[in-house]
Scaffold this active site. Structure first.
Site, mmCIF file in Angstrom:
data_model
loop_
_atom_site.group_PDB
_atom_site.id
_atom_site.type_symbol
_atom_site.label_atom_id
_atom_site.label_comp_id
_atom_site.label_asym_id
_atom_site.label_seq_id
_atom_site.Cartn_x
_atom_site.Cartn_y
_atom_site.Cartn_z
ATOM 1 N N ASN A 88 0.809 -1.220 0.000
ATOM 2 C CA ASN A 88 0.000 0.000 0.000
ATOM 3 C C ASN A 88 0.843 1.271 0.000
ATOM 4 O O ASN A 88 0.417 2.291 -0.535
ATOM 5 C CB ASN A 88 -0.928 -0.014 1.227
ATOM 6 C CG ASN A 88 -1.570 1.337 1.477
ATOM 7 O OD1 ASN A 88 -2.500 1.745 0.774
ATOM 8 N ND2 ASN A 88 -1.070 2.058 2.484
ATOM 9 N N TYR A 165 3.197 9.954 -10.361
ATOM 10 C CA TYR A 165 2.264 9.009 -9.756
ATOM 11 C C TYR A 165 1.655 8.093 -10.809
ATOM 12 O O TYR A 165 1.657 6.863 -10.664
ATOM 13 C CB TYR A 165 1.166 9.773 -9.010
ATOM 14 C CG TYR A 165 0.213 8.886 -8.254
ATOM 15 C CD1 TYR A 165 0.635 8.202 -7.117
ATOM 16 C CD2 TYR A 165 -1.113 8.732 -8.657
ATOM 17 C CE1 TYR A 165 -0.231 7.379 -6.410
ATOM 18 C CE2 TYR A 165 -1.985 7.920 -7.958
ATOM 19 C CZ TYR A 165 -1.538 7.247 -6.834
ATOM 20 O OH TYR A 165 -2.403 6.429 -6.145
ATOM 21 N N LYS A 169 2.515 4.059 -11.099
ATOM 22 C CA LYS A 169 1.448 3.093 -10.842
ATOM 23 C C LYS A 169 1.173 2.227 -12.072
ATOM 24 O O LYS A 169 0.791 1.058 -11.951
ATOM 25 C CB LYS A 169 0.175 3.811 -10.385
ATOM 26 C CG LYS A 169 0.260 4.344 -8.960
ATOM 27 C CD LYS A 169 0.429 3.232 -7.944
ATOM 28 C CE LYS A 169 0.289 3.720 -6.523
ATOM 29 N NZ LYS A 169 0.401 2.625 -5.527
ATOM 30 N N THR A 200 -8.317 11.135 2.099
ATOM 31 C CA THR A 200 -7.082 10.853 2.830
ATOM 32 C C THR A 200 -6.102 11.991 2.585
ATOM 33 O O THR A 200 -6.377 12.909 1.811
ATOM 34 C CB THR A 200 -6.431 9.537 2.345
ATOM 35 O OG1 THR A 200 -6.069 9.699 0.959
ATOM 36 C CG2 THR A 200 -7.374 8.357 2.481
#
Length: 242
Positions: A88, A165, A169, A200
């Protein structure tokens, strides 16, 4: 020796990681709360223990080879195996931007944590996962790594300018598929989970989805039956298009 199934969740001291740890704990797992900051990890683990869950902190910095080796040694000495690894831990680095303007160091930092760190952790814990016989590896991915969605000018994903990012990913998706191919027939299933944009630190607190909602797909993949799929990326609505 712990008779529960053992799960390690990296970056589990907050956000979706902590919620994945919580939901696995609620399903009877002994959960190791991976955290680069041992004190923050201990606070999260204590919170989950107060809820009646079997959790404990495991200091783990995914970009530090010595930290990874120490953590793997601790799990081997204590449990002798690992049933579930949830990769994660990830970052959207400060300064992440579009292709025309991102700085090389920003792009490099995204890959260091999101790809190289994930691979290093997986390599270190793979012998323990193979000992478990029917282990599960879940890598956290995103719709921003989907070529189909980012390439669609009508999609909101096409407007997000975070090359570090997104590209890192997308690499995680390839890691997922290639490892699934390597481990096909061994009982170890490898998939990736897209939690969606959740409220978050990373997703922004105004996001519509809760961490609990985001964690659900990863938890489902962590508990796949022996005949479950391997080598795919799943979101809440189903398989994510490449």
């Amino acid at each position: 020796m712990d008779t529960n199934k053992i799960a390690l969740v990296t970056g589990a001291n907050k956000g979706i990681g902590k919620e994945i740890a919580r939901q696995l704990g609620e399903r009877g797992f002994t959960v190791l709360v991976g955290s680069r900051d041992a004190e923050r990890g201990a606070v999260a683990a204590k919170e989950l223990v107060a809820e009646g869950l079997d959790t404990r902190v495991l200091q783990l910095e995914v970009t530090d080879a010595a930290s990874i080796r120490t953590a793997a040694g601790e799990v081997e000495a204590t449990y002798g195996r690992l049933d579930v690894l949830v990769n994660n831990a990830a970052i959207i680095p400060e300064g992440d931007d579009g292709v025309s303007s991102i700085e090389a160091g920003v792009l490099r930092s995204a890959f260091e944590t999101n790809v190289l760190g994930l691979v290093a952790v997986t390599q270190a814990f793979l012998p323990l996962l193979q000992r478990a016989g029917q282990a599960r590896i879940v890598n956290l991915s995103t719709s921003l790594a989907s070529f189909a969605q980012v390439g669609d000018p009508e999609s909101r994903m096409s407007t997000v300018r975070t090359l570090g990012y997104n590209a890192s990913k997308a690499a995680v998706n390839m890691v997922t598929v290639m490892l699934a191919n390597e481990l096909r027939g061994t009982g170890v299933l490898v998939n990736a989970a897209d939690p969606g944009n959740c409220a978050t630190d990373m997703g922004g607190w105004s996001a519509a989805r809760t961490p609990a909602q985001g964690a659900a797909v990863a938890v489902r993949l962590a508990m796949l039956p022996a005949d479950g799929p391997t080598g795919y990326v799943y979101a809440e609505e189903g398989q994510l298009p490449w």
